[in-house]
Motif scaffolding. Structure first.
Motif, mmCIF file in Angstrom:
data_model
loop_
_atom_site.group_PDB
_atom_site.id
_atom_site.type_symbol
_atom_site.label_atom_id
_atom_site.label_comp_id
_atom_site.label_asym_id
_atom_site.label_seq_id
_atom_site.Cartn_x
_atom_site.Cartn_y
_atom_site.Cartn_z
ATOM 1 N N VAL A 1 0.834 -1.205 0.000
ATOM 2 C CA VAL A 1 0.000 0.000 0.000
ATOM 3 C C VAL A 1 0.870 1.256 0.000
ATOM 4 O O VAL A 1 0.627 2.202 -0.768
ATOM 5 C CB VAL A 1 -0.954 -0.015 1.208
ATOM 6 N N GLY A 2 1.893 1.279 0.861
ATOM 7 C CA GLY A 2 2.785 2.438 0.911
ATOM 8 C C GLY A 2 3.516 2.646 -0.400
ATOM 9 O O GLY A 2 3.710 3.781 -0.857
ATOM 10 N N GLY A 3 3.923 1.535 -1.053
ATOM 11 C CA GLY A 3 4.594 1.653 -2.337
ATOM 12 C C GLY A 3 3.685 2.208 -3.415
ATOM 13 O O GLY A 3 4.120 3.018 -4.256
ATOM 14 N N ALA A 4 2.409 1.788 -3.416
ATOM 15 C CA ALA A 4 1.457 2.315 -4.394
ATOM 16 C C ALA A 4 1.243 3.812 -4.194
ATOM 17 O O ALA A 4 1.141 4.576 -5.167
ATOM 18 C CB ALA A 4 0.131 1.562 -4.283
ATOM 19 N N PHE A 5 1.176 4.239 -2.928
ATOM 20 C CA PHE A 5 0.992 5.667 -2.655
ATOM 21 C C PHE A 5 2.208 6.464 -3.137
ATOM 22 O O PHE A 5 2.074 7.513 -3.770
ATOM 23 C CB PHE A 5 0.785 5.890 -1.155
ATOM 24 N N PHE A 6 3.414 5.965 -2.873
ATOM 25 C CA PHE A 6 4.630 6.651 -3.317
ATOM 26 C C PHE A 6 4.672 6.734 -4.848
ATOM 27 O O PHE A 6 5.003 7.784 -5.420
ATOM 28 C CB PHE A 6 5.867 5.923 -2.798
ATOM 29 N N ALA A 7 4.349 5.624 -5.501
ATOM 30 C CA ALA A 7 4.454 5.584 -6.955
ATOM 31 C C ALA A 7 3.501 6.573 -7.625
ATOM 32 O O ALA A 7 3.833 7.166 -8.655
ATOM 33 C CB ALA A 7 4.169 4.169 -7.456
ATOM 34 N N THR A 8 2.322 6.772 -7.050
ATOM 35 C CA THR A 8 1.328 7.645 -7.698
ATOM 36 C C THR A 8 1.474 9.106 -7.304
ATOM 37 O O THR A 8 1.129 9.996 -8.087
ATOM 38 C CB THR A 8 -0.094 7.171 -7.354
ATOM 39 N N TRP A 9 1.982 9.382 -6.110
ATOM 40 C CA TRP A 9 2.024 10.769 -5.629
ATOM 41 C C TRP A 9 3.421 11.368 -5.613
ATOM 42 O O TRP A 9 3.590 12.554 -5.879
ATOM 43 C CB TRP A 9 1.425 10.859 -4.220
ATOM 44 N N VAL A 10 4.429 10.595 -5.253
ATOM 45 C CA VAL A 10 5.773 11.153 -5.084
ATOM 46 C C VAL A 10 6.667 10.801 -6.267
ATOM 47 O O VAL A 10 7.218 11.680 -6.935
ATOM 48 C CB VAL A 10 6.419 10.658 -3.772
ATOM 49 N N GLY A 11 6.829 9.506 -6.528
ATOM 50 C CA GLY A 11 7.725 9.081 -7.584
ATOM 51 C C GLY A 11 7.173 9.296 -8.966
ATOM 52 O O GLY A 11 7.920 9.545 -9.914
ATOM 53 N N GLN A 12 5.824 9.163 -9.085
ATOM 54 C CA GLN A 12 5.172 9.289 -10.396
ATOM 55 C C GLN A 12 5.871 8.408 -11.418
ATOM 56 O O GLN A 12 6.201 8.824 -12.527
ATOM 57 C CB GLN A 12 5.139 10.751 -10.840
ATOM 58 N N THR A 13 6.096 7.159 -10.996
ATOM 59 C CA THR A 13 6.822 6.201 -11.824
ATOM 60 C C THR A 13 6.317 4.801 -11.522
ATOM 61 O O THR A 13 5.695 4.560 -10.481
ATOM 62 C CB THR A 13 8.324 6.274 -11.517
ATOM 63 N N ARG A 14 6.601 3.876 -12.419
ATOM 64 C CA ARG A 14 6.234 2.485 -12.205
ATOM 65 C C ARG A 14 7.441 1.648 -11.772
ATOM 66 O O ARG A 14 7.380 0.414 -11.764
ATOM 67 C CB ARG A 14 5.613 1.899 -13.472
ATOM 68 N N SER A 15 8.522 2.303 -11.415
ATOM 69 C CA SER A 15 9.708 1.584 -10.939
ATOM 70 C C SER A 15 9.360 0.798 -9.671
ATOM 71 O O SER A 15 8.744 1.324 -8.747
ATOM 72 C CB SER A 15 10.842 2.565 -10.651
ATOM 73 N N GLY A 16 9.773 -0.446 -9.635
ATOM 74 C CA GLY A 16 9.500 -1.289 -8.470
ATOM 75 C C GLY A 16 8.103 -1.841 -8.429
ATOM 76 O O GLY A 16 7.694 -2.426 -7.417
ATOM 77 N N SER A 17 7.341 -1.681 -9.529
ATOM 78 C CA SER A 17 5.941 -2.101 -9.531
ATOM 79 C C SER A 17 5.786 -3.592 -9.244
ATOM 80 O O SER A 17 4.882 -3.998 -8.513
ATOM 81 C CB SER A 17 5.304 -1.751 -10.885
ATOM 82 N N THR A 18 6.672 -4.411 -9.809
ATOM 83 C CA THR A 18 6.568 -5.862 -9.610
ATOM 84 C C THR A 18 6.705 -6.230 -8.133
ATOM 85 O O THR A 18 5.936 -7.039 -7.603
ATOM 86 C CB THR A 18 7.653 -6.583 -10.429
ATOM 87 N N ALA A 19 7.679 -5.639 -7.447
ATOM 88 C CA ALA A 19 7.885 -5.939 -6.029
ATOM 89 C C ALA A 19 6.713 -5.427 -5.188
ATOM 90 O O ALA A 19 6.299 -6.079 -4.220
ATOM 91 C CB ALA A 19 9.189 -5.317 -5.548
#
Length: 522
Positions: free
Chosen positions: A149-167
């Motif tokens: 959940v924390g990774g999904a929030f980071f990817a959409t709001w902070v990183g704005q990237t799909r890096s690490g999506s698989t993990a």
């Protein structure tokens, strides 16, 4: 936004619907634990410091048989067991397993004897058979809530990237399966059932009836929202779902557990929510950052700067909330090294300090260095990987709290029982809480054959010879229960106190029995 507000409100209702005061502890029994009775009592009453739900109540009679003709009912903080009339003479065992408001099972047993004390039967138990699996499942849930959940929030709001999506997706899937497993395993623990019984519906229903049930359901909803957010191509939908997911992670943790049910709950539940959201924000960033630094681009430094700016207030709130919750759980600083809960907390605090040191190194040294060479990310990768290992250690340690009541609950102890007897008389005395301060005494007077002893008066006398404290005399009051009661008896100092009970049977006959008991230092 109305949809988000409505769903958050619904999660709030689910989370805060359970009202409780603390981790349950047995505070008294009637008849008293270890008492000897002339006749079979009609009921046995177990009183706890909060409302509990009976899970498994067993009556093992003096012949070693488990009786199925004892009726059980719960009334707020009291469990009442109606006894059969044909119990054999000797020592009876009442084994209890109840559900505390924090969703955890609390188990124990009490004994009473009819006529005479005999050997008590051993109580079969499955305790510990699923403890390791419960611990692993709890770690899996943490991975889903914090990494997924924390990774999904980071990817959409902070990183704005799909890096690490698989993990991130893998952690979410592990969390979903772990939540399901945790529900079944906790049901086995609640009912004290063996592992094969996880294939039947009984343990699952039992777990859903505890506060853990809503907590895990909210966790599943949060992880499902995070999973969809991570895979959704619409930025707006992904951001909306990730906000709901990270809020759900906080609500899930605030719905059950030691910290959430500590008084006052109007403060502790929001603190657990803030702490959980803060952990998800921090931990969720690690996997995407490792992936981004592994294959660096010019966009890496702006992402690191955005995360650093947001992490400062989030980590500050996280630490303050954690400190407040730790104070609510602990009785004293000594509990950090004298109790299992405190030892776990001490290890966690040590690892958190190490984590803060690594975060400071990343923010003030390794991240600014990328401004000069954005391809030299090796030191930063190593630092973040060490952070991941420290976080894994923290999650493994914290999962152990599931089996360890906090000092605030462990401080509630059953009354101290004293048994004094001669050939002609037996006195049973219960001292509560048997600590320095103001104590209560309950005295049961019996003849030598355990039949009730009628008395006109009963007097208690206390003295502490080692400190030169002369006898302190108090007259007892006969209660409707047939026992003699004394309340607010002062015990000003620790030590080995001498107790004397004088029972005035007739104007010309008095029976006196004496014993010693220890009062610990504060």
């Amino acid at each position: 936004m109305r949809l988000i507000a409505g769903l958050v409100a619904l999660l709030s209702v689910l989370c805060f619907a359970t009202v409780a005061s603390a981790h349950a502890s047995l505070v008294s029994t009637e008849p008293g634990d270890g008492s000897v009775l002339a006749q079979t009592p009609k009921t046995v009453q177990l009183r706890f410091n909060e409302a509990v739900t009976p899970a498994v109540i067993r009556l093992i009679d003096a012949a070693g048989r488990t009786r199925d003709d004892a009726a059980v009912r719960a009334s707020d903080e009291t469990i009442v067991i109606t006894l059969p009339e044909n119990l054999p003479r000797g020592t009876q065992v009442v084994s209890y397993r109840v559900i505390s408001a924090d969703g955890h099972p609390v188990a124990g047993s009490m004994l009473f004897s009819i006529g005479a004390v005999t050997g008590a039967a051993a109580i079969p138990t499955n305790a510990g058979s699923v403890s390791g699996l419960i611990w692993l499942a709890r770690i899996g849930v943490y991975l889903g809530l914090f990494v997924g959940v924390g990774g999904a929030f980071f990817a959409t709001w902070v990183g704005q990237t799909r890096s690490g999506s698989t993990a991130i997706i893998a952690a979410t899937v592990v969390g979903l399966f772990s939540a399901a497993a945790s529900l079944g395993l906790d049901g086995l623990d609640v009912l004290d059932l063996p592992l094969p019984d996880i294939l039947i519906s009984t343990p699952w229903k039992a777990a859903l009836a505890t506060s853990l049930g809503p907590s895990l359901l909210i966790a599943v909803a949060a992880m499902a929202a995070g999973f969809v957010a991570q895979r959704n191509r619409s930025v707006r939908v992904a951001r909306t779902l990730s906000v709901l997911a990270i809020a759900g992670a906080g609500f899930s943790l605030a719905a059950s557990g030691h910290a959430a049910t500590a008084p006052p709950q109007w403060a502790t539940r929001p603190l657990v929510f803030l702490h959980g959201v803060g952990v998800a924000f921090w931990v969720g960033a690690l996997v995407p950052l490792v992936a981004m630094t592994w294959r660096p681009t010019p966009a890496l430094l702006p992402v690191l700067n955005r995360f650093s700016r947001g992490a400062v207030p989030v980590v500050a709130v996280l630490l303050l909330a954690g400190l407040a919750l730790a104070i609510a759980q602990m009785e004293s600083f000594r509990a950090l090294v004298e109790t299992k809960y405190g030892i776990i907390l001490s290890i966690k605090l040590t690892l958190v300090v190490a984590l803060l040191g690594l975060a400071a190194l990343n923010r003030f040294r390794l991240t600014p260095a990328l401004a000069f060479d954005h391809l030299n990310t090796r030191p930063l990768i190593q630092s973040i990987l060490i952070e991941c290992m420290v976080v894994a250690g923290i999650l493994a340690v914290v999962a152990g709290w599931r089996f360890t009541p906090p000092p605030r609950a462990a401080a509630v102890q059953p009354p101290l029982g004293l048994h004094m007897h001669t050939d002609n008389a037996m006195f049973q005395v219960l001292v509560s809480p048997a600590k320095v301060g103001s104590d209560s005494f309950v005295v049961q007077l019996m003849n030598g054959d355990a039949s009730p002893l009628s008395a006109k008066e009963a007097t208690l006398t206390l003295s502490l010879p080692e400190l030169g404290i002369e006898p302190l005399e108090r007259r007892a009051t006969l209660g409707a229960d047939g026992y003699w009661h004394l309340r607010d008896v002062p015990i000003p100092h620790p030590g080995r106190w001498h107790l004397r009970i004088d029972a005035l049977v007739t104007d010309f006959q008095q029976i006196t029995l004496e014993d010693d008991f220890d009062v610990p230092a504060r």
